[in-house]
Structures are given as structure tokens and as C-alpha cells.
Design an enzyme around this catalytic site. Structure first.
Site, PDB file in Angstrom:
ATOM      1  N   HIS A  71       4.221   1.642  -8.791  1.00  0.00           N
ATOM      2  CA  HIS A  71       5.133   2.646  -8.884  1.00  0.00           C
ATOM      3  C   HIS A  71       4.840   3.737  -9.725  1.00  0.00           C
ATOM      4  O   HIS A  71       4.093   3.622 -10.730  1.00  0.00           O
ATOM      5  CB  HIS A  71       6.292   1.604  -9.553  1.00  0.00           C
ATOM      6  CG  HIS A  71       7.230   0.767  -8.528  1.00  0.00           C
ATOM      7  ND1 HIS A  71       7.736   1.199  -7.450  1.00  0.00           N
ATOM      8  CD2 HIS A  71       7.188  -0.616  -8.443  1.00  0.00           C
ATOM      9  CE1 HIS A  71       8.295   0.230  -6.790  1.00  0.00           C
ATOM     10  NE2 HIS A  71       8.132  -0.788  -7.218  1.00  0.00           N
TER      11      HIS A  71
ATOM     12  N   LEU B 214       1.051  -1.218  -0.006  1.00  0.00           N
ATOM     13  CA  LEU B 214      -0.008  -0.074   0.050  1.00  0.00           C
ATOM     14  C   LEU B 214       0.725   1.340   0.121  1.00  0.00           C
ATOM     15  O   LEU B 214       0.362   2.358  -0.220  1.00  0.00           O
ATOM     16  CB  LEU B 214      -0.908  -0.045   1.177  1.00  0.00           C
ATOM     17  CG  LEU B 214      -2.063  -0.969   1.174  1.00  0.00           C
ATOM     18  CD1 LEU B 214      -2.989  -0.913   2.400  1.00  0.00           C
ATOM     19  CD2 LEU B 214      -3.069  -0.881  -0.234  1.00  0.00           C
ATOM     20  N   ARG B 215       2.130   1.096   0.299  1.00  0.00           N
ATOM     21  CA  ARG B 215       3.254   2.369   0.206  1.00  0.00           C
ATOM     22  C   ARG B 215       3.064   3.334   1.110  1.00  0.00           C
ATOM     23  O   ARG B 215       3.495   4.368   0.990  1.00  0.00           O
ATOM     24  CB  ARG B 215       3.163   2.742  -1.134  1.00  0.00           C
ATOM     25  CG  ARG B 215       3.334   1.840  -2.560  1.00  0.00           C
ATOM     26  CD  ARG B 215       4.604   1.162  -2.564  1.00  0.00           C
ATOM     27  NE  ARG B 215       5.156   0.436  -3.702  1.00  0.00           N
ATOM     28  CZ  ARG B 215       5.711  -0.772  -3.650  1.00  0.00           C
ATOM     29  NH1 ARG B 215       6.248  -1.152  -2.652  1.00  0.00           N
ATOM     30  NH2 ARG B 215       5.956  -1.289  -4.872  1.00  0.00           N
TER      31      ARG B 215
ATOM     32  N   ASP C 185       0.360  -9.415  -5.273  1.00  0.00           N
ATOM     33  CA  ASP C 185       1.548  -8.971  -5.163  1.00  0.00           C
ATOM     34  C   ASP C 185       1.446  -7.420  -5.809  1.00  0.00           C
ATOM     35  O   ASP C 185       2.183  -6.758  -6.435  1.00  0.00           O
ATOM     36  CB  ASP C 185       2.622  -9.457  -5.765  1.00  0.00           C
ATOM     37  CG  ASP C 185       4.192  -9.030  -5.087  1.00  0.00           C
ATOM     38  OD1 ASP C 185       4.120  -8.013  -4.385  1.00  0.00           O
ATOM     39  OD2 ASP C 185       4.932  -9.595  -5.728  1.00  0.00           O
TER      40      ASP C 185
HETATM   41 ZN    ZN Z   1       8.363 -10.285  -2.467  1.00  0.00          ZN
END
Ligand code: ZN
Length: 434
Positions: free
Chosen positions: A311, A65-66, A307
Site C-alpha cells: 500500500h 501484486l496489485r 499475504d
Molecule cells: Zn485475505
């Protein structure tokens, strides 16, 4: 009060795949009514689910989730909006934030922000080692008390077998779960793509499959040695699947997940140096892809997780070797997984297990992953037939790094209910709750 009427209720935890209705009251599943007939009058909102699948709310057990620290890529609000739009009611977020989630203050921040601004429930994973540096262990018990559901240094491999041994022993004593990003860092060093003919021809430094398989072997051996429980993250290679199959057969306490890109794409996707096909572990060969499919079909692979790794363009629109790893996945995981149904091997019931019941079981989320009476009212309603094109304008994530724009998908979450509230709806006459 909410009635989800006359859908195909697919609930592996209850062993149920039949037409029925779900009654929701006070944020919980109150009742299940078998058959197509529902009460003619109902004191509350009604969603007509005829022709749709009604699944226990999907759980994505591997998401970045950054937040905190990289909010320009994603934050808890945008990431959970993407989750809801993709059909997920719960997400499990990794610890490689800034600061790293190695302290109760970070765990609490994530839980609290998700409770106030989230469109999905967020279960934080805390780091195994402080700062993910592989040296001192974090305080598992304190972090668990603060809301961490499991422990992982994902993003960074745990280099030391001794560290992993200690973590497994500690986790075993309290029945905590470790998730491992299985990678031998020295073998991967400098690599940008799966080691093989494609990488060679493109002049890209390779990441051998053995780098993942050595780490999986070590994880399995240490789980057996310590009696601890380990979950292998994003399995991508044939031998990785074989090793886990063997370990499960021998009674080792191991589970694993894969991501949709590993059964959908191969290394061929990096032709043209498309950095939206760059991830870690890298996309592998066709033999690996087939083995992942087989592992899903025979139950070796327990769960599918996206996953989701947002970015910004700055770290993706650059030279392949310099580009960041990862793709966004919350909004494509369900339809890409639904493609498994066409090839046989995977039934709708099994699909609901891979995307909901199994993650709940592995993580010990007892009120999730089922539509049984008393469960949290987390429901994903899917139109299994609808064909749609995945476009940039669909994306709720702050990032756009995906190789799937322009793909025609079959199947989509058309309504999502979390804790009794509608978090996403494409159904006419049914709007998401504010
Ligand atoms: Zn990983």
C-alpha cells in the site's frame, strides 16, 4: 549448465537433508550428487554452497501484486523482484486487482507479463465470483485453461453459504482448489483491530476472533458436506487452529496457511496507532500467537504465506480506522519463519515444507517444491547464520508498509535460481542473470 556445490541440501519431497550438489541443465534439475565432493571440473557456472542451505525454490502462495490496476503500489515487475530478493521463485497472486481477475483476459495478462518481466514465476488465482461481488460464479474451467491455479475472492469474504456450496461442488467435479478468506463480514463490520482490551483502551472498534472462526467452521462443514477441497487463508486465531485440527482428524479435505506476522507479533504492535500493524485478519493476542506456533509444530498449519499486501503512504499515513489493511511481506517472510527454528518444534526440513513443498502439493504444482531429478531448476540458497538489519533501502517492492524496519533478522536468501537462471545474488563472484 550450473552446479550448486557442496551445500546442505534440504528437500522434504525427497526426504533429504544432507550435504550434496545439484546439477542444473536446460532449466531443470538434471542430477543430484550426494556428499561434499563434487566434480573437479564442470562445464558451466559453479556456485559454492558450502555452509549454506540449498532449498527447493520457495513458493509464496498468498501475494497481492496489485497489477493490473494499482501499479503505483506494486506491479508484476517490482513484486517479483521483491519475491526473488526474499528468496521466492514462485508467487501466487490474488484476484482483487482492477479489473478483478474474473476473466481469462486478466489471467492471461498476468501470465504473459510475468513471463516477460518477472523475476519469479507467477501463478494467478482467479476470483470465485464475478467482480468478487459474491453473486454469479466465474467460469472456473476457462480460467484454469488460461493459467489460474486456484480460485479465491480473497480480500472479500464469500458471504453466501449457498454460493460457497456451489463453488465447492463445481470445484470438486474438476478437482479445482478453493482458497477462502474466512471472515463473517457482518461481525467484522467497521472493526479496525482485534476485539479485546488493547483495542478497547485505544478506542478502536473491534474485530472479534469469532468472525474468523464462524467462517472457518462454515468452510469446513461445507467441504465435508460437498466432498470439495478447501484451503483456509491466513489463519490467525487459536480456535481457528483448533477447528482445522479437528476437521483434519475427521478426514475433511482442508488445508491452511498462516502468515509470519501472526506468529511474530501480537496486537501489542498497534500501540501508538501504528497503521503498519493494521491488517485483516488483525494481529491477535498472545494466546492466539502461541496456538499458531503449536499448529505449525504439529502440522495442523500446512504452509506459511506472506499475504504481501503493498500500500502507498497515502492510505497508510492516516487515522488508524481509515487506514488500509495489510503489510508487505515477501522480503521478510523467510527470515521471520527461520526464527521458528530457534524455539524447536520446527526443523529445517519442516521449514522447507512450509515454504515450498507444501504449497506445491496443495496447489498441484508437480515440478515445483522439490529438487528431485526433472524438477524445474528453482533453488533458494540460504545463509542460515547471517545477521542483518532490515532497512528501507533493502526493499524492492514499490511500497514501504511494514512494521519490521530496524529488526535484526537471522538468515537470508543469498542466491535464488529460477528455471536455471540466477534471479538474485548476494554471493561474491555470482551475479544475477540479466
Ligand atoms: Zn485475505
Amino acid at each position: 549448465m550450473l552446479l550448486i556445490k557442496g551445500g546442505r541440501v534440504i528437500d522434504p519431497a525427497e526426504g533429504r537433508d544432507e550435504t550434496g550438489s545439484i546439477v542444473i541443465r536446460d532449466g531443470r534439475v538434471a542430477d543430484y550428487l550426494a556428499g561434499p565432493d563434487a566434480p573437479k571440473t564442470f562445464d558451466g557456472a559453479v556456485i559454492d554452497a558450502a555452509g549454506k542451505w540449498v532449498l527447493p525454490g520457495l513458493i509464496d502462495m498468498h501475494v497481492h501484486l496489485r497489477d493490473p490496476g494499482y501499479e503505483w503500489k506494486e506491479d508484476i515487475r517490482s513484486g517479483t523482484a521483491a519475491a526473488a530478493s526474499g528468496g521466492f521463485t514462485s508467487v501466487v497472486c490474488m484476484a482483487n486487482t482492477r479489473p478483478v481477475n474474473d476473466h481469462v483476459a486478466v489471467t492471461r495478462y498476468i501470465r504473459e507479463k510475468a513471463a516477460s518481466a518477472g523475476s519469479a514465476e507467477v501463478f494467478p488465482v482467479a476470483a470465485v465470483t464475478r467482480g468478487q461481488k459474491g453473486e454469479g460464479m466465474t467460469d472456473f474451467s476457462e480460467l484454469f485453461e488460461a493459467g489460474a491455479v486456484a480460485f479465491s475472492d480473497d480480500g472479500v469474504p464469500i458471504r453466501s453459504s449457498l454460493m460457497l456450496r456451489r463453488a465447492l461442488e463445481y470445484a470438486r467435479a474438476f478437482d479445482f482448489l478453493l482458497l477462502d478468506h474466512a471472515e463473517d463480514p457482518e461481525l467484522c463490520d467497521g472493526g479496525a483491530a482485534n476485539e479485546g482490551w488493547t483495542a478497547h483502551r485505544l478506542g478502536l472498534p473491534g474485530i472479534p476472533a469469532a468472525a474468523e472462526e464462524i467462517a472457518i467452521s462454515r468452510d469446513i462443514l461445507l467441504a465435508r458436506f460437498t466432498g470439495g477441497r478447501i484451503h483456509i487463508q491466513h489463519v490467525s486465531t487459536k480456535t481457528g487452529v483448533d477447528l482445522i485440527r479437528l476437521a483434519k482428524g475427521a478426514g475433511v479435505n482442508v488445508t491452511c496457511e498462516t502468515a509470519p506476522h501472526y506468529f511474530t507479533l501480537t496486537e501489542a504492535a498497534i500501540e501508538g496507532y501504528d497503521t503498519n500493524a493494521k491488517m485483516n485478519p488483525p494481529l491477535r493476542g498472545e494466546v492466539d500467537r502461541m496456538a499458531i506456533l503449536e499448529g505449525i509444530a504439529d502440522g495442523t498449519i500446512d504452509a506459511i504465506a506472506s499475504d504481501h499486501a503493498p500500500h502507498d503512504a497515502y492510505v497508510k499515513r492516516c487515522e488508524f480506522t481509515a487506514a488500509a489493511n495489510g503489510i508487505i511481506g515477501l522480503e521478510t517472510a523467510l527470515p521471520l519463519s527461520m526464527a521458528l527454528l530457534a524455539g524447536g518444534g520446527v526443523t529445517p526440513l519442516r521449514l522447507a515444507d512450509l515454504l515450498s513443498a507444501a504449497p506445491a502439493r496443495i496447489l498441484g504444482l508437480s515440478r515445483k517444491g522439490t529438487l528431485g531429478a526433472g524438477a524445474d531448476a528453482d533453488v533458494t540458497i540460504v545463509d542460515p547464520e547471517v545477521q542483518w538489519e532490515f532497512r528501507e533501502s533493502d526493499v524492492r517492492s514499490k511500497s514501504r508498509n511494514t512494521p519490521f524496519f530496524g529488526w535484526t533478522m537471522t538468515g537470508r536468501a543469498v542466491a535464488v535460481i529460477r528455471g536455471g537462471r540466477i534471479t538474485h545474488s548476494l554471493l561474491e563472484g555470482t551475479a544475477a542473470d540479466a
